[in-house]
Structure formats: structure tokens, C-alpha cells
Design a protein around this motif. Structure first.
Motif, PDB file in Angstrom:
ATOM      1  N   GLU C  18       0.333  -1.216  -0.373  1.00 38.02           N
ATOM      2  CA  GLU C  18       0.261   0.270   0.156  1.00 38.02           C
ATOM      3  C   GLU C  18       1.233   1.059   0.130  1.00 38.02           C
ATOM      4  O   GLU C  18       0.919   2.094  -0.238  1.00 38.02           O
ATOM      5  CB  GLU C  18      -0.538   0.085   1.048  1.00 38.02           C
ATOM      6  N   LEU C  21       1.837   1.843  -3.348  1.00 41.26           N
ATOM      7  CA  LEU C  21       1.106   2.097  -4.522  1.00 41.26           C
ATOM      8  C   LEU C  21       0.581   3.521  -4.003  1.00 41.26           C
ATOM      9  O   LEU C  21      -0.086   4.091  -4.600  1.00 41.26           O
ATOM     10  CB  LEU C  21      -0.527   1.101  -4.929  1.00 41.26           C
ATOM     11  N   TYR C 135      -2.164  -2.198  -8.449  1.00 39.56           N
ATOM     12  CA  TYR C 135      -2.172  -0.440  -8.585  1.00 39.56           C
ATOM     13  C   TYR C 135      -2.953  -0.610  -9.645  1.00 39.56           C
ATOM     14  O   TYR C 135      -4.428   0.419  -9.514  1.00 39.56           O
ATOM     15  CB  TYR C 135      -0.820  -0.031  -9.925  1.00 39.56           C
ATOM     16  N   ARG C 138      -6.409  -1.595  -8.086  1.00 34.06           N
ATOM     17  CA  ARG C 138      -6.537  -0.776  -6.860  1.00 34.06           C
ATOM     18  C   ARG C 138      -7.924   1.133  -7.495  1.00 34.06           C
ATOM     19  O   ARG C 138      -8.557   0.965  -7.048  1.00 34.06           O
ATOM     20  CB  ARG C 138      -5.667  -0.078  -6.200  1.00 34.06           C
ATOM     21  N   VAL C 286       4.245   2.867 -11.054  1.00 39.24           N
ATOM     22  CA  VAL C 286       4.653   2.106  -9.937  1.00 39.24           C
ATOM     23  C   VAL C 286       6.021   2.117  -9.229  1.00 39.24           C
ATOM     24  O   VAL C 286       6.600   1.969  -8.616  1.00 39.24           O
ATOM     25  CB  VAL C 286       4.305   0.970 -10.092  1.00 39.24           C
TER      26      VAL C 286
END
Lengths: 307, 307, 307
Positions: C18, C21, C135, C138, C286
Motif C-alpha cells: 500500500e 501504491l 495498482y 486498486r 509504479v
């Protein structure tokens, strides 16, 4: 210049061309700090075009990412060109594409939102070469009231077709000099006449040479001739030496897209007419101007301190 | 240092060498922001030399353009080296050239106005390797009152000939250790004597090892031996292991130009004498210093904000 | 994230993931000016991974040095991987390694002091791919209360194993859809159960499709089938077309690691569910986040004006 992509020289108006050349003339002294990433997609080898775009983007203050050779790419896994360009546009602010298939650049441009420059598509177009040729002519002889000779392989030379077409935008008399077997294709000759070009064709340089302001020499490839002896004889006939140039104007602009093999003898390199290395070097400012304008159109910001 | 190009180590005076090494020692802490483009022309593969020049130029704040492999270049179309360098000098502020032909760099340098560095020309010279070797020796043992051993293939090793010649500028005793079939060529031995070198030759490391401040090991190539068994026997005899080093000084500087295959066993890597990775890393500051000085001489400006 | 290297996705906790990301989501708007050099060591070809790391480092304000292909490197001279990475760490502030041998990245990381990212080691891991997959999920569907389908070659696809394992950190129901001959290996199924994953397996997409929030499609390779006809039949059965998607949720997130050959028909590209190009583009933010954090951990400073 209000284009999103540069696919062919014919898409450019006289005004477009002059805008790029004006920008090229001043850009080296005042580079705009364009902190962008250019994607290099060369599906065919090319030393000078690739290095020249690479240098141009870096001289603008940006950088490049290179797909590398096709052998080491996803293309080998069967990826389509449309997929490749859509992936790579995510990595870059603009793309340069060379591809062996005619029409590849036009097709690819339909799939991407970033500016795409055609750096050669098979027997098709190579518009940034045409722009640097025009720039070299303008810097050395001007583009008005011009007598241009184009010599060598006029049948297969895409550089030559594109330049001849672009010259119809200007007040130029065009002389084409080649062996009979390598004359301009009918279709090109037809198009030039349609565009109102003043064209004459010759098999011999001698008679026309004294009139020329520019002589653009291209390579006659061995592969075009079934017989080695015939090739040698023809190639020898169209070879430029210091002796050839005795009848030329002192300020003749002698050009060649390079690489040369034997079309211009090395002794010519030191003569004032030799302009082919300068011509190659002009790829940098012309491509700087081109990239700068396309990135500008695409809304990619400049900025020195905001990098 | 007042040279336009760097072609051979022998063109450098002791003073030149010390100027480069002094600059190298300080440059990492105070890089000069030289916003220039370096052209990489590698006509032969080379991982570490190319990456090291690439990193050096980028650490200076500049960038590089790379011709790529010969297979993908105009060379395949028959372009001469003289033409290639004259084209590429238009894209770059300096050039680095590696070429398989001895004398290529010297020839090429006559055609260009930008600084050119020889990064290896066949059996000829590779002067930036010599400079980083000297830098490594100076940083670890100093260059005064030095006893140096050079071991391995002394017949074909250009690195070795160049280093030996450069060491004659300093107060160094040189010991050459090799099998009889790979001894120094007569011409090199003759040149060293002419330059006043203190030279001795050995077939065996054992007797001389305890005296050495520096031991420079080179690769003995399988191809030099007609017989595999003979190769194995010879190579094994000149292999460095922790046991070998028991008789060496604690602060022996053990060097190798890399890549190594089997000449130094991996167990040696953790010993304090192992200096070969540091040696490879020294390529960056030494090449930074070299490029910086050549660009300075050529009048390429520095500038952090004026990029 | 307190890791020195990134070798496997499994080394990352939910918290680590997390953090990366979150950083990726904001980094494009606020790049940190990390003036570092990234070494690219690709012992196997890879267009998109290499270009994406290259672009990421450059978007961070840094640059890269590239080993080039193995054919042109010292590897051909017999250099070990341990030696190569120890040399190149002297040229760069961080390394990215792709290698055909499983375990190569882990081994290499033990020899270097700079951060090393595994960009694929044979049948092993490719953790930055997993991060960009997460990513993409999400950003498009969130990572909570998620129903994910993973379809295609589940036997050999390392991307898939790594993603499935990473998803066990989140509240996800996983459905695996494949022909019987390409089902998840027992070991992977076992690990997933150990990690408490909610897993179901199917040979048919139809029944489960309406429930899915995410459908991750992978390539079924011809080489896996002894018989061409059998391959065609199987591949055709798992091909996504606009018709297939009629039964899917309107906001299904349709993913593919690319390159695709025939698994998703081009007509799907324009549908709102098509997320695979966005997924490829997500490699840049990323990897920017990842490199930024690893360089931060390694103490490489940022600095806009001090370049």
C-alpha cells in the motif's frame, strides 16, 4: 504548423515548411528546455536517423527511451504494431517510428494520442529527411528562383520523390539525371506535372551541370543491375569527382543523403561545393524544431527549473 | 593537458597523467555540470568500457547518443569510418571510438573537429584503461618507489603493453611473469629499455611475489594454445588463490582488467588485496576527468542553469 | 517500505504494497528530482519492462546505463553474474536485473550494495509486474471485497502465481479459469490455501463471469500443445470478444499483462472494460515509486538545483 503527427511531406504546406525551417534556424541558439521523453521505435536499422532524433530530443533538454532492435522486442512474440505503439505511448510524450511496411506510420498514428513522426515506412515517406534537405538548400542557396539537379537512382529513391514533391511548393526548376533504367516512375512524373512542377529529364549530367544551383546525388545500388559490368559502367558514369565539378558553378550546393559508397569521390570532400556532411548535421536543428512544435501542439510544457 | 584527442597513452607526459588523476580524485565531489552530448561509436562489443564512458558523461550532467551495433548501422551499407565519424560529429560534442583495426582512432581523429577518445583499436591502444589502472595504483600504493608485477598473457595483452610503457614515467621496477610462450614481444621489451624502464622477466611468480606492491593479472586465453591439456597446465600455474597470497605483502594491490574467467579464484574477492572491482569502478571518475578536460579544451561550456 | 532490494512479491507485506501504491498515485504530479543513474541488466529481451523502467528513472529526473544485449557483453567471454553485477554497481546507483535463471536476482543481490530490483528471473518472480497489476486493480475497482478471475495458462504463468499470492493480502475471492491441462500447479494451489486464500477453479468462464470485478487474461502458448488442432480449440474457447463480455459487469476491469496475440479480440479495445493498455502504462508510476523508495532507503539524495 497545426499538425498532430508528421506522416508525409505532402501534408505540409509551403507555410508549414517555412515555419519549421525558420524555427530550425534559430533553435540552436535558443533551445526551449522541453523536458519530454521521446520514444524511439525503429523496426528497421538506421544509424543516422535514429542518432539524429536522439540528439535532437536531448539538445532540447529532454530524453529518449528506445525499443531496441526488433529481435529483442515483443514483436517477436507476435504483437501487432497497433498494440506496440499503444503500450509505448504510455512511456513517452512523442514517438518516432521507422517501419519496413509502407503506410505503417499512418496506421500507427490512428492509435495514439501523442505526436508521431514517420522516420521512414518502406518505400513510402521520410518527411524529416525532406525537411532537412530543404533546410540545407535554403541555408546555402535560398529557395527562390532555383535550379536543382537530382541524380542517380530516381526509380527507387524515396528521398528523391519526396524532395521533388516538396520543391513544387517553391519556384524551382527540376532536372532529373539518371540512366534510362532508373528514371522516375511514371506515377511520380505524373504527380509532379499535376503539381505544376517544371521538370526535365536527362541521361547525362554534362550539359545541364553549369546551370545548377543544387546537385542532389543519390546512390545507384548494385542490386538493381543483373550484370556486374553493366553496374560498374553506369555507376562510373554518374560519379562526381573534382574534374566533374570544373564545369559547375563555384557556389553549387552538392548534396547526398548519405551513406555514400562511391558516388562522390573523397577528393570532393574538401571542395567548397561539398555540403553533404553539413546536410547530415542539419538533421539535428530541423528535428529539434519539428519535435518542439509537435510537443507544443500536444500541450507538453517547457520549463527549465520545473524539471 | 593540452590535447585535442586522446589516441595513445604514450602521447601523455607524466604531467598530463598527473593532471588527469588529480582531477579524477576530486571530480566525484565536485562535478562540473558539463551539459554536453557524447557520441558512442563501438564497432566492437564492450560492456564495461561503453557503460563506464556512458555513466561518466551522465555523471558530468551530460548525455550520450549511441551508434548501436555495427549490424544495425550504415557501416553495413559500405560507409567508410571517415564518413561515419564526420556525420556523427554533427550530433555530439565529443566522440568515443572502439574499432577492431589498429590505427583506426588516429585516422578518425584527423577527420573531426570534436575531441575523440580511443577506447581500443584492435591490438593497438586503450589509453583510458591505462589511466584508470594508474589511478588505481596511485590511490592504493602511490606511484613512487613502486615494485609492480605484471602476469599472464604478456604477448598479446595490449592493456599490459600500454601500462608498462606508462609506468616508465614513474619510479617503478617492473617484473613480468608469464609462461615462455607468452612472454613480452621483442619490440615491447626493446621500447621499454629505450624508455629506461627497470624490467625483469620471470616464468614463476613465487620468487618475486613477496617484493611486489602491485600484482596486475591478465587472462591467459585458451585460443593461444593448440593443446587443451597444455592450456590447463599453464593456466593453473598462474592462478591466484588465497594460498598464493600467503607470501604476498598484506597491502599488495591485486589488479585485473576484467572480465576474469579463472585467473583469480572467487575466494580471493574478500581478501584486502583484491582491488579489481575498485579498479573497474575507477573507470567512471577517470573518464569523467578525461571528458571534462577534453571538452574544456574544445571550448564546450559548462553551466548548471543555462542548460 | 524498509527493503534494500526487491526480489519477490512475497517479501512485501500488505503495508509495503500500500505504501508503494500510494506513492505511485501521487508521484506523477510531484516527481522528486532524483538525479540518479539506474543500471539496466537484461540478460533476456524485454521491450516493455525495460522501456518502462527506463522511462520511470528518467521521469524521476535521473538517467540509465544499459548493458545491452548479452551477445555484445562480457558474458560471452565467460564472466559470472556475480562479477558482472559487482562491476556495474560501480557505474550506477541502483540495478534492474532480468535473467533466465530462477534465483538469479536473489543471488546477485548478495553481491551488491546498491538496491537491486528483480525484473524477472526465469520461471521465478517479477514483483514490479505484480505491483502494477495491483495498482491497476486498486485504481479501477479498489482492493476490498473483490472478486477476481484469472484465466488462461495458469500452469506456467509466473505473473499469475505472483498476483494470486499478493492478492491473499487483501479481501479477495479468486477464481481460476483454465483448460484442465493448464491448471494451477499443486504447489501454487497448496501455498494459496496455506495463505488462507478463497480459491475456486473452473474450466469454463461463462458461469462465473457475471460475478467478477476483475478478469485477468493470460496467453495460452501454442508450444504447450502437441497438437495444433487441440491448441486452436482450447485457445478459441478462452478468447474474449465483445459477445463474451455481454454477460460481464459494466465496470469489469479486463486486464492482460501483454503482449497479447489472440486472447482478446481487437474489437474489445474500445469497450469501457478494456484496461490492459492503462495497465501497461501504470508500469511507469509504479516503478517510479519503487525506485524512489529504494533510492531513498539507500541514501541517494534528491536535488533539483544541485544536479
Amino acid at each position: 504548423m497545426r499538425h498532430d503527427h508528421l506522416i508525409t511531406a505532402t501534408q505540409l504546406s509551403r507555410d508549414d515548411i517555412e515555419t519549421v525551417l525558420d524555427r530550425a534556424a534559430e533553435i540552436a541558439d535558443d533551445p526551449p528546455e522541453r523536458d519530454a521523453v521521446l520514444g524511439l521505435l525503429f523496426f528497421e536499422p538506421s544509424t543516422r536517423t535514429k542518432m539524429s532524433f536522439d540528439a535532437a530530443m536531448k539538445r532540447l533538454g529532454g530524453t529518449t527511451v528506445d525499443m531496441g532492435s526488433v529481435d529483442s522486442s515483443s514483436v517477436k512474440k507476435g504483437e501487432t504494431l497497433a498494440d506496440t505503439v499503444r503500450v509505448v505511448e504510455g512511456y513517452a510524450d512523442a514517438l518516432v517510428l521507422r517501419h519496413p511496411s509502407e503506410g505503417a506510420a499512418k496506421m500507427a498514428s490512428r492509435f495514439v494520442d501523442v505526436p508521431l513522426v514517420n522516420a521512414g515506412d518502406g518505400a513510402g515517406q521520410h518527411p524529416s529527411q525532406t525537411l532537412l534537405d530543404l533546410y540545407t538548400i535554403r541555408e546555402n542557396a535560398g529557395l527562390d528562383d532555383l535550379t536543382v539537379g537530382i541524380m542517380g537512382d530516381l526509380k527507387y529513391g524515396r528521398t528523391v520523390h519526396s524532395l521533388a514533391s516538396a520543391l513544387t511548393n517553391f519556384d524551382a526548376r527540376q532536372h532529373f539525371i539518371s540512366p534510362e533504367s532508373l528514371q522516375l516512375p511514371r506515377s511520380v512524373r505524373f504527380d509532379l506535372h499535376q503539381e505544376g512542377a517544371q521538370v526535365r529529364e536527362h541521361t547525362d549530367l554534362e550539359a545541364i551541370l553549369p546551370e545548377l544551383d543544387v546537385l542532389y546525388v543519390t546512390r545507384i545500388q548494385r542490386e538493381r543491375f543483373p550484370d556486374e559490368n553493366e553496374y560498374r559502367q553506369v555507376a562510373g558514369q554518374y560519379r562526381i569527382t573534382p574534374e566533374t565539378l570544373e564545369d559547375a558553378k563555384d557556389d553549387l550546393v552538392l548534396m547526398h543523403p548519405l551513406p555514400r559508397v562511391d558516388e562522390i569521390s573523397p577528393e570532393v570532400d574538401d571542395l567548397p561545393q561539398a555540403t553533404y556532411f553539413e546536410q547530415a548535421h542539419n538533421g539535428v536543428p530541423v528535428r529539434m524544431a519539428l519535435l518542439d512544435m509537435l510537443l507544443e501542439n500536444a500541450g507538453v510544457e517547457t520549463g527549465g527549473d520545473s524539471r
